[in-house]
Write a protein that holds these residues in place. Structure first.
Motif, PDB file in Angstrom:
ATOM      1  N   GLN A  19       0.874  -1.202  -0.093  1.00  0.00           N
ATOM      2  CA  GLN A  19       0.084   0.024  -0.019  1.00  0.00           C
ATOM      3  C   GLN A  19       0.946   1.292  -0.008  1.00  0.00           C
ATOM      4  O   GLN A  19       0.544   2.296  -0.238  1.00  0.00           O
ATOM      5  CB  GLN A  19      -1.042  -0.078   1.185  1.00  0.00           C
ATOM      6  CG  GLN A  19      -2.108  -1.287   1.389  1.00  0.00           C
ATOM      7  CD  GLN A  19      -2.803  -1.227   2.313  1.00  0.00           C
ATOM      8  OE1 GLN A  19      -2.347  -0.707   3.498  1.00  0.00           O
ATOM      9  NE2 GLN A  19      -3.933  -1.873   2.106  1.00  0.00           N
ATOM     10  N   THR A  20       2.066   1.065   0.477  1.00  0.00           N
ATOM     11  CA  THR A  20       3.019   2.433   0.370  1.00  0.00           C
ATOM     12  C   THR A  20       4.217   1.954  -0.525  1.00  0.00           C
ATOM     13  O   THR A  20       4.463   0.908  -0.949  1.00  0.00           O
ATOM     14  CB  THR A  20       3.655   2.573   1.739  1.00  0.00           C
ATOM     15  OG1 THR A  20       4.209   1.592   2.424  1.00  0.00           O
ATOM     16  CG2 THR A  20       2.250   3.109   2.569  1.00  0.00           C
ATOM     17  N   ARG A  21       4.842   3.161  -0.555  1.00  0.00           N
ATOM     18  CA  ARG A  21       6.044   2.825  -1.638  1.00  0.00           C
ATOM     19  C   ARG A  21       7.489   3.560  -0.880  1.00  0.00           C
ATOM     20  O   ARG A  21       7.073   4.451   0.024  1.00  0.00           O
ATOM     21  CB  ARG A  21       5.928   3.427  -3.011  1.00  0.00           C
ATOM     22  CG  ARG A  21       4.634   3.065  -3.577  1.00  0.00           C
ATOM     23  CD  ARG A  21       4.626   3.493  -5.002  1.00  0.00           C
ATOM     24  NE  ARG A  21       5.419   2.853  -5.990  1.00  0.00           N
ATOM     25  CZ  ARG A  21       4.969   1.777  -6.558  1.00  0.00           C
ATOM     26  NH1 ARG A  21       4.010   1.150  -6.419  1.00  0.00           N
ATOM     27  NH2 ARG A  21       6.058   1.532  -7.535  1.00  0.00           N
ATOM     28  N   PHE A  22       8.544   3.316  -1.439  1.00  0.00           N
ATOM     29  CA  PHE A  22       9.924   3.946  -1.007  1.00  0.00           C
ATOM     30  C   PHE A  22      10.596   4.127  -2.393  1.00  0.00           C
ATOM     31  O   PHE A  22      10.261   3.566  -3.458  1.00  0.00           O
ATOM     32  CB  PHE A  22      10.666   2.983  -0.015  1.00  0.00           C
ATOM     33  CG  PHE A  22      11.330   1.925  -0.609  1.00  0.00           C
ATOM     34  CD1 PHE A  22      12.564   1.718  -1.103  1.00  0.00           C
ATOM     35  CD2 PHE A  22      10.437   0.644  -0.310  1.00  0.00           C
ATOM     36  CE1 PHE A  22      13.103   0.653  -1.551  1.00  0.00           C
ATOM     37  CE2 PHE A  22      11.019  -0.307  -0.895  1.00  0.00           C
ATOM     38  CZ  PHE A  22      12.250  -0.710  -1.594  1.00  0.00           C
ATOM     39  N   SER A  33      10.820   3.679  -7.815  1.00  0.00           N
ATOM     40  CA  SER A  33       9.907   3.490  -6.820  1.00  0.00           C
ATOM     41  C   SER A  33       9.457   1.970  -6.849  1.00  0.00           C
ATOM     42  O   SER A  33       9.342   1.370  -7.648  1.00  0.00           O
ATOM     43  CB  SER A  33       8.741   4.319  -7.267  1.00  0.00           C
ATOM     44  OG  SER A  33       7.689   4.220  -6.470  1.00  0.00           O
ATOM     45  N   GLN A  35       7.443  -0.793  -3.938  1.00  0.00           N
ATOM     46  CA  GLN A  35       6.354  -1.151  -2.892  1.00  0.00           C
ATOM     47  C   GLN A  35       7.020  -1.788  -1.654  1.00  0.00           C
ATOM     48  O   GLN A  35       8.287  -2.335  -1.410  1.00  0.00           O
ATOM     49  CB  GLN A  35       5.411  -2.333  -3.643  1.00  0.00           C
ATOM     50  CG  GLN A  35       4.799  -2.291  -4.669  1.00  0.00           C
ATOM     51  CD  GLN A  35       3.390  -1.643  -4.310  1.00  0.00           C
ATOM     52  OE1 GLN A  35       3.085  -1.033  -3.374  1.00  0.00           O
ATOM     53  NE2 GLN A  35       2.694  -1.263  -5.465  1.00  0.00           N
ATOM     54  N   ALA A  36       6.564  -1.015  -0.514  1.00  0.00           N
ATOM     55  CA  ALA A  36       7.325  -1.173   0.717  1.00  0.00           C
ATOM     56  C   ALA A  36       6.793  -2.227   1.329  1.00  0.00           C
ATOM     57  O   ALA A  36       5.483  -2.912   0.963  1.00  0.00           O
ATOM     58  CB  ALA A  36       7.232   0.095   1.516  1.00  0.00           C
ATOM     59  N   THR A  38       5.465  -4.673   4.518  1.00  0.00           N
ATOM     60  CA  THR A  38       4.747  -4.173   5.691  1.00  0.00           C
ATOM     61  C   THR A  38       4.702  -5.422   6.800  1.00  0.00           C
ATOM     62  O   THR A  38       5.015  -6.621   6.283  1.00  0.00           O
ATOM     63  CB  THR A  38       2.988  -4.097   5.362  1.00  0.00           C
ATOM     64  OG1 THR A  38       2.289  -5.299   4.732  1.00  0.00           O
ATOM     65  CG2 THR A  38       2.990  -2.947   4.444  1.00  0.00           C
ATOM     66  N   SER A 219      11.258   0.374   5.429  1.00  0.00           N
ATOM     67  CA  SER A 219      11.180   0.976   6.917  1.00  0.00           C
ATOM     68  C   SER A 219      12.014  -0.134   7.735  1.00  0.00           C
ATOM     69  O   SER A 219      11.861  -1.215   7.427  1.00  0.00           O
ATOM     70  CB  SER A 219       9.691   0.988   6.974  1.00  0.00           C
ATOM     71  OG  SER A 219       9.029  -0.239   7.578  1.00  0.00           O
TER      72      SER A 219
END
Length: 503
Positions: A19-22, A33, A35-36, A38, A219
């Motif tokens: 749902q988020t990216r880095f 870019s 996908q991060a 989780t 992360s």
């Protein structure tokens, strides 16, 4: 280039979005870019690994050997694409990456050969003695068995040989343990394409898809979730002391603690003995400079410290400086690593009694070599001088006597390597140093430089803390498989219940 980067995760063979990216900064100034990861993705990957464990642990050694060889074939098949992605992500030259890919596939094939041999199982058999007095002895058999799902962290400085399909993954799969890899944020596309190669090999071999998953980073939470997951049974890690110690503490604090096999780097001290320096001090100094700058000093075995008698130091300093001066600024693996190098240079330069023999400056993602000199007394008085600086920095420590050299050797913390530069006339001193250095490092060398780690049965790439978190383990060489096995004794089991290798 034929491979299209998806920027996703591979959970038990299935591409999965987050749902988020880095963002990852590339060499050409653009960003990539991805996908991060989780906690939910980590949980899905670990649950799949646990679900596949029983079946994978029951496979034959031949089944797993074929898997390792097939992974090597799949990596070779996409070698050009791997190099294309890795050069723009890491800044490493194509020739270096081609060599590292060969090392990666070579160690996969080495573990295939190793498990076919079967000696690693350490099988033992004490036959029953029913008539023994005063008590009979039961039938006892012992062998090594896989421990369960293993977490592996990709390394920054070796995007292939110490990452997704590196030695940790190869040895865990060889042992029969499913693997969940946490990718490194500095090279997400390189990690993804290698993960795809592993997934393709698993499918070709008809093995459970859950034995391998790849979760991108993004992360601190991803790594923390992985080592704290109750179904993970061991962790393989190569990286910095700070990050490694934090993960190690998480593993120890779990309700059920697990082993954390962290390789955390070292300063790899070299001791330049008097007769060797008298005969070839300039040659040793120039060789040291070449080793310091190899790969922009981004090796965990980089010889960051050399120790020499004060009245012999100038020859070594002049030769090292002369070899370092023509070396220009070079691209490092990431902007973060380059920034850490500059901070490390500043710390050393400001250290107690430190004198600069060569200083340089650089910006952005580049690094240039630096050389400093300090006496043993001042080095011992300033703990910051003993810390690894990841990059092409050398620190020469001068001693006033042989006794001071031996005392200095005793003061070092755990190291991956130590080196003696010696001639025949130095044998008596070397004999004094050797018992000290054996307690300090996993690999001892004579008349060489530690950059370059042979992948072989005899290699030990580890050492006492803080070089690694487990002094009895190695992350390179076939003995690495022992990290992911445990001995099990079988007493009076009928043949039908015994593992095939014990029947």
């Amino acid at each position: 280039m034929t491979y299209e980067f998806h920027g996703q995760h591979l959970i038990a063979g299935t591409r999965t979005a987050g749902q988020t990216r880095f963002e990852t900064a590339l060499l050409d100034g653009t960003t990539r870019s991805t996908q991060a990861g989780t906690r939910d993705l980590v949980d899905a990957a670990v649950q799949a690994a646990e679900g596949a464990f029983d079946a994978f642990a029951a496979t034959t050694r031949e089944d797993r050997a074929r898997l390792l060889e097939t992974i090597a074939e799949e990596i070779d098949a996409c070698g050009d694409d791997i190099t294309a992605f890795a050069t723009v992500e890491t800044g490493l030259p194509a020739a270096r990456l081609t060599g590292e890919r060969g090392r990666t596939t070579g160690q996969l094939r080495l573990f295939a050969s190793h498990i076919r041999d079967g000696a690693y199982l350490d099988r033992r058999f004490d036959p029953a003695l029913p008539d023994r007095a005063p008590l009979p002895r039961p039938d006892l058999r012992m062998m090594q068995r896989p421990i369960g799902p293993v977490a592996v962290f990709g390394a920054s400085n070796f995007p292939l040989a110490f990452s997704v399909a590196g030695g940790d993954t190869a040895s865990a799969l060889a042992a029969g343990c499913p693997v969940v890899v946490k990718g490194h944020e500095a090279h997400p596309a390189t990690g993804e394409i290698v993960a795809e190669a592993i997934t393709a090999a698993i499918a070709k071999c008809g093995l459970p898809a859950g034995i391998f998953s790849f979760v991108q980073g993004g992360s601190i939470e991803v790594g923390s979730a992985l080592v704290q997951h109750p179904l993970i049974t061991a962790v393989g890690f190569t990286g910095s002391l700070g990050a490694g110690r934090a993960l190690f503490d998480l593993c120890a604090a779990r309700p059920t603690p697990i082993p954390f096999f962290g390789e955390l780097g070292s300063v790899n001290p070299m001791f330049l003995l008097p007769q060797a320096v008298k005969a070839r001090g300039a040659q040793i100094g120039a060789g040291w400079a070449n080793s310091l700058t190899m790969g922009v000093g981004q090796f965990c075995t980089n010889p960051g410290i050399a120790v020499v008698l004060a009245d012999q130091a100038q020859t070594v300093i002049e030769a090292a400086r002369g070899a370092l001066e023509p070396v220009g600024a070079q691209v490092m693996l990431s902007e973060g690593i380059a920034q850490s190098y500059r901070k490390g240079v500043e710390t050393i330069a400001k250290g107690t009694g430190v004198h600069a023999a060569l200083t340089t400056s650089c910006t952005a993602r580049e690094a240039a070599p630096n050389l400093f000199v300090v006496c043993a007394a001042d080095w011992l008085a300033d703990a910051d001088l003993a810390h690894e600086v990841f990059g092409p920095l050398g620190l020469l420590i001068t001693v006033e006597s042989i006794d001071e050299m031996v005392a200095l050797a005793r003061s070092f913390e755990g190291q991956l390597t130590t080196t003696l530069h010696m001639d025949d006339g130095d044998t008596a001193l070397a004999q004094r140093l050797l018992p000290v250095l054996e307690r300090k490092a996993g690999r001892l060398m004579v008349n060489g430089f530690p950059t370059g780690v042979e992948v072989a049965d005899t290699m030990v790439h580890g050492g006492p803390y803080p070089a690694s978190t487990n002094f009895g383990a190695t992350s390179v060489g076939t003995m690495a498989i022992r990290r992911f096995l445990r001995p099990v004794c079988y007493q009076n089991l009928p043949a039908a219940l015994l593992p095939e290798d014990l029947r």
